[in-house]
Structure formats: structure tokens, C-alpha cells
Design a protein around this motif. Structure first.
Motif, mmCIF file in Angstrom:
data_model
loop_
_atom_site.group_PDB
_atom_site.id
_atom_site.type_symbol
_atom_site.label_atom_id
_atom_site.label_comp_id
_atom_site.label_asym_id
_atom_site.label_seq_id
_atom_site.Cartn_x
_atom_site.Cartn_y
_atom_site.Cartn_z
ATOM 1 N N GLN A 58 0.839 -1.198 0.000
ATOM 2 C CA GLN A 58 0.000 0.000 0.000
ATOM 3 C C GLN A 58 0.873 1.246 0.000
ATOM 4 O O GLN A 58 1.702 1.444 0.878
ATOM 5 C CB GLN A 58 -0.915 0.004 1.224
ATOM 6 N N PHE A 63 -5.343 3.427 -0.892
ATOM 7 C CA PHE A 63 -4.907 2.248 -1.654
ATOM 8 C C PHE A 63 -4.593 2.542 -3.123
ATOM 9 O O PHE A 63 -4.154 1.638 -3.845
ATOM 10 C CB PHE A 63 -5.941 1.108 -1.579
ATOM 11 N N LYS A 111 -8.068 4.084 -8.341
ATOM 12 C CA LYS A 111 -9.354 4.248 -7.680
ATOM 13 C C LYS A 111 -10.335 4.854 -8.673
ATOM 14 O O LYS A 111 -10.073 5.901 -9.259
ATOM 15 C CB LYS A 111 -9.220 5.138 -6.449
ATOM 16 N N ASP A 115 -14.745 3.097 -2.808
ATOM 17 C CA ASP A 115 -14.389 1.696 -2.516
ATOM 18 C C ASP A 115 -14.304 0.840 -3.771
ATOM 19 O O ASP A 115 -14.466 -0.388 -3.709
ATOM 20 C CB ASP A 115 -15.398 1.078 -1.536
ATOM 21 N N PHE A 138 -13.346 -2.711 -2.421
ATOM 22 C CA PHE A 138 -12.720 -2.688 -1.103
ATOM 23 C C PHE A 138 -13.823 -2.763 -0.054
ATOM 24 O O PHE A 138 -14.712 -1.924 0.001
ATOM 25 C CB PHE A 138 -11.916 -1.396 -0.947
ATOM 26 N N THR A 141 -11.728 -2.096 6.482
ATOM 27 C CA THR A 141 -10.742 -2.652 7.403
ATOM 28 C C THR A 141 -11.353 -2.782 8.799
ATOM 29 O O THR A 141 -12.348 -2.129 9.120
ATOM 30 C CB THR A 141 -9.489 -1.758 7.505
ATOM 31 N N ALA A 151 -8.004 -6.278 6.157
ATOM 32 C CA ALA A 151 -8.721 -5.613 5.071
ATOM 33 C C ALA A 151 -9.328 -6.676 4.161
ATOM 34 O O ALA A 151 -8.746 -7.752 3.969
ATOM 35 C CB ALA A 151 -7.780 -4.719 4.272
ATOM 36 N N PHE A 153 -11.162 -7.603 0.320
ATOM 37 C CA PHE A 153 -11.309 -7.189 -1.067
ATOM 38 C C PHE A 153 -12.047 -8.277 -1.856
ATOM 39 O O PHE A 153 -11.908 -9.468 -1.569
ATOM 40 C CB PHE A 153 -9.946 -6.966 -1.734
#
Length: 196
Positions: A58, A63, A111, A115, A138, A141, A151, A153
Motif C-alpha cells: 500500500q 490504496f 481508484k 471503494d 474494497f 478494514t 482488510a 477485497f
């Protein structure tokens, strides 16, 4: 001179801090790599790989621009049918003795929404390297009862197996194909932040 030294020191500290990466390691016990493919046109065969690993580096808090590396051990394929699994591992399909791993190395981690991410990278299967994109969600977390930060995904993509040299098939009397060409891939992973 003293002020210059202090300024350079602070600059070095800031540069080190701003470029510090966070490493996330896969928790395989809470992760799955699954796939599905058409069978005789009218249904789908589903399966999974039971041995895989991934590391996420990361870079930014959200992210974006992260780096992802993943590897799948082809021999761990499981479609709930021993005979079919042996055929899939044979030279007709994966040819596991020659190509024991499937890998993915990201080149762009973008991104694209709340999310939501688009992760593009090199996907290597059956000795062939192709660029593919993963649609990634995403899930957030949390800190587990033992103090570890985790986290979640979810990633999806579709590939054509013929693009990777996996050609085997049979034509049905109706004209359709015994095995489809497009493979839908679904990946659910839970990752744990590496403690510093």
C-alpha cells in the motif's frame, strides 16, 4: 549553517515518512480464488484453487497506486471431480508439469469510485503473458480480537482461455462446444497488515 542542517534533516525525515509503504499479507484461511466456465452450453462448471498467495504494498491511504503480486499453484485446482481435475492438469489444459504457476503482477492500481478500483497488470498462465484488468471492491478494514488490522477485497474479471494457448475442446452434435472459452474469475481475499 545550523538552520540549513536542520532543514535538510527535516526534509529527509519527511521524505522517508511520505514514502513508507504498508505491507498486507494474505490470510488464505479466509480467502478464495474461484472460477466458472460453460459446460455443454447449458450449464457451468465451477472450481477453485486451494493453494495461492498474494502481497499488497500500500502506497497511499486510499490504496491508490498500490502494488499487488499474486501466485496460484495450478496443482491445487479443485472442481469436486477427481477425474476432471486430472484432465485439467494434463497437457490438454494447464499442463501443470511444465507450467506449475499462474501469476499476476499489477502495473496500475486506480481508484475509480467509492471503494472501487481498477487493477491492471500482467497475468501469466500456461506460459503466456497478457495484460488483464481486475474490478476490485474494497470491503473495509477492521481490527480483530488479537489486535491485527485486516482488510477485505473482492475482485472479478473474465479471460478467454484460448488467449493463453489452452485450446482443447470438442464439438457437440448440436454444434456447440463441450467446454466454453470464457472463464469468469471471482476472488475474495482477507489480508492482514504486517506489523512494523
Amino acid at each position: 549553517m545550523k538552520r540549513t542542517t536542520i532543514f535538510l534533516f527535516l526534509l529527509l525525515i519527511y521524505g522517508y515518512t511520505s514514502n513508507t509503504q504498508t505491507i498486507w499479507k494474505l490470510d488464505m484461511a479466509h480467502s478464495k480464488v474461484m472460477f466458472s466456465i460453460s459446460h455443454m452450453v447449458i450449464s457451468e462448471v465451477t472450481g477453485r484453487f486451494k493453494d495461492f498467495d498474494a502481497t499488497l504494498e500500500q502506497i497511499n491511504d486510499d490504496f491508490s497506486n498500490s502494488n499487488l503480486k499474486a501466485v496460484i499453484k495450478v496443482k491445487s485446482i479443485d472442481t469436486d471431480n477427481e477425474g476432471r481435475d486430472k484432465h485439467l492438469l494434463s497437457p490438454d489444459f494447464f499442463n501443470v508439469e511444465k507450467f506449475p504457476e499462474i501469476t499476476f503482477v499489477s502495473k496500475k492500481f486506480e481508484k475509480v469510485g467509492k471503494d472501487a478500483y481498477n487493477v491492471t497488470g500482467d497475468f501469466t498462465m500456461h506460459g503466456v503473458v497478457k495484460e488483464i484488468s481486475l474490478s476490485v471492491k474494497f470491503n473495509g478494514t477492521m481490527v480483530d480480537p488479537w489486535g491485527n488490522t485486516r482488510a477485505g477485497f473482492k475482485a472479478t474479471t473474465k479471460i478467454n482461455r484460448k488467449d493463453f494457448g489452452i485450446q482443447w475442446n470438442k464439438t457437440l452434435e448440436t454444434g456447440g462446444l463441450l467446454v466454453g472459452e470464457d472463464v469468469d474469475i471471482l476472488i475474495n481475499v482477507e489480508m492482514q497488515k504486517e506489523k512494523k
